[in-house]
Design an enzyme around this catalytic site. Structure first.
Site, short mmCIF file in Angstrom:
data_model
loop_
_atom_site.label_atom_id
_atom_site.label_comp_id
_atom_site.label_asym_id
_atom_site.label_seq_id
_atom_site.Cartn_x
_atom_site.Cartn_y
_atom_site.Cartn_z
N HIS A 1 21.86 -11.66 24.26
CA HIS A 1 22.02 -10.12 24.57
C HIS A 1 23.56 -9.42 24.23
CE1 HIS A 1 22.76 -6.82 27.71
NE2 HIS A 1 21.50 -6.45 27.23
N ASP B 1 21.33 -3.61 19.43
CA ASP B 1 20.93 -2.28 19.72
C ASP B 1 21.31 -1.31 18.63
OD1 ASP B 1 19.99 -2.52 22.35
OD2 ASP B 1 22.22 -3.09 22.86
N GLU C 1 20.45 -10.29 19.55
CA GLU C 1 19.98 -8.91 19.97
C GLU C 1 20.82 -7.99 19.02
OE1 GLU C 1 20.52 -6.87 23.48
OE2 GLU C 1 18.89 -5.80 23.23
N GLU D 1 16.98 -3.34 18.76
CA GLU D 1 16.30 -2.30 19.70
C GLU D 1 16.64 -0.68 18.95
OE1 GLU D 1 17.65 -2.00 23.65
OE2 GLU D 1 16.85 -0.25 23.98
N HIS E 1 25.46 -0.41 21.66
CA HIS E 1 24.51 -0.15 22.61
C HIS E 1 23.98 1.26 22.88
CE1 HIS E 1 23.18 0.16 26.90
NE2 HIS E 1 22.47 -0.93 26.54
#
Ligand code: G3P
Ligand code: CA
Length: 387
Positions: free
Chosen positions: A86, A115, A113, A219, A128
């Site tokens: 994460h 973002d 991950e 994401e 993020h």
């Protein structure tokens, strides 16, 4: 019996061999693709309107789900679940820095991950938030560049400007205090905001030099907001993914988003063939009914619920209140990748990180999970013969 004194029923999951992809022309998935053989709600201070409705509705639905499932719905894991790092190994280094990604890679993450938001010059960068002020020194470097709300938006800065910023551990926007004071010290060493391309090149480069095949898990952040700002973030991210070879259902990528309309658009209008994941925020109630999950399976391959969507706490008998979401998702042919598992921010119903992993990986049988601590997660999987 599990470590929690509850029976593990050992119900085998309906296999994920043939599910959703028959409904997606051109998508033919291999049998074990979804459980791969390699390998509290986050402190998100700024998550504007990504399909997340009222907090009241959120908790009402959680309560309802909890009451409906006072009995444990336990499913034993069949194959190797995955570790999704994460924002990198963010328990140890500032989130979304290349250093944190390298550490995650070295600790054995299966997916890392990203973002992603856009800069003023339309470059996808790994951050993020749409804001820069909780993780960089933008206030000091560009004191006059905030909007009327006092926030500094990545989209108002060129990539060259963003590259002048130093990244630090996440701080609370109101108090200025670090969210996790025992993590990497603020102001030490030097970290920068990476572009999505830089990060992919890092992971693909490590894949070449180590012989491993670690995936990416980008994401799309706030697509509706980006559109209001005149930018189509999904098209830009998809182009970057295509440029780097992530083009089909076998590509080592999951593309995630909270916005269901955007995911439908990505699948049906932009016609990507890569695996998609529907994140669940507060406005999730209609999506997690059995019918809702069947509907999701027409365009995504998995769901990303929060920890709290799957376990709402303990009942009076001390049993975990496990919602039917994971079971119903599995019945719809969807993988379940909950977020976010942190050694230093455990939910109140467990005392130890391994107990949390036991509950989710073993008892509920999730196919993967997002963690700030890939090393501790790998340690658990090894201890349990899952690596
Ligand atoms: O994308 C999974 C998880 O990261 C969602 O929460 O706020 O950390 O992006 P957030
Ligand atoms: Ca995320």
């Amino acid at each position: 019996r599990s470590d929690h004194g509850r029976s593990v029923l050992g119900i085998c999951r309906p296999h994920l061999a043939d599910p959703v992809h028959r409904r997606l022309p051109g998508l033919i998935m291999m049998k074990n693709q979804y459980r791969e053989n390699t390998s509290m709600l986050s402190p998100s201070s700024s998550r504007p309107s990504q399909g997340k409705g009222s907090g009241l509705g959120f908790f009402a639905v959680l309560l309802l789900l909890s009451l409906l499932t006072a009995y444990p719905v336990l499913i034993q894991a069949q194959t190797t679940p995955i570790i999704i790092s994460h924002r990198g190994a963010s328990g140890y280094l500032p989130e979304h820095t290349l250093a944190a990604k390298v550490l995650a890679y070295g600790m054995g993450a299966d997916y890392i991950e990203q973002d992603v938001v856009l800069t003023a010059d339309n470059i996808p960068v790994v951050l993020h938030d749409i804001h820069l002020d909780t993780v960089t020194d933008v206030k000091e470097k560009y004191p006059d560049r905030s909007r009327d709300d006092g926030r500094f938006y990545a989209i108002d800065f060129t990539l060259a400007e963003i590259k002048t910023l130093r990244v630090h551990e996440r701080t609370d926007i109101r108090s200025g205090n670090t969210i996790y004071p025992d993590r990497f010290p603020t102001g030490k060493s030097t970290f920068a905001v990476p572009t999505l391309a830089e990060e992919i090149e890092l992971i693909q480069g490590l894949n070449q030099s180590t012989g491993k095949n670690v995936g990416i898990y980008p994401e799309i952040k706030n697509p509706a907001w980006h559109r209001e700002q005149g930018k189509d973030i999904s098209v830009i991210i998809l182009k970057t993914l295509t440029d780097y070879g992530y083009t089909n259902e076998n590509s080592k990528v999951y593309l995630q988003c909270f916005d269901p309309d955007e995911l439908k658009r990505i699948r049906f209008e932009l016609k990507t063939r890569i695996k998609l994941v529907q994140l669940l925020g507060q406005n999730f109630n209609t999506m997690v009914t059995p019918q809702g999950l069947q509907g999701l399976s027409s365009y995504v391959q998995g769901i990303g619920p929060s920890i709290w969507h799957l376990v709402t706490g303990k009942n009076e008998a001390g049993q975990f209140n496990i919602t039917p979401i994971a079971k119903n998702a599995r019945a719809a042919g969807l993988v379940v990748h909950p977020y976010t598992f942190r050694v230093d921010a455990l939910p109140p119903y467990v005392d130890h990180y391994d107990d949390l992993l036991q509950l989710f990986y073993i008892d509920i049988g999730v196919e993967g999970l997002f963690t700030d601590f890939p090393d501790r997660t790998m340690g658990f999987l090894k201890k349990n013969g899952l690596r």
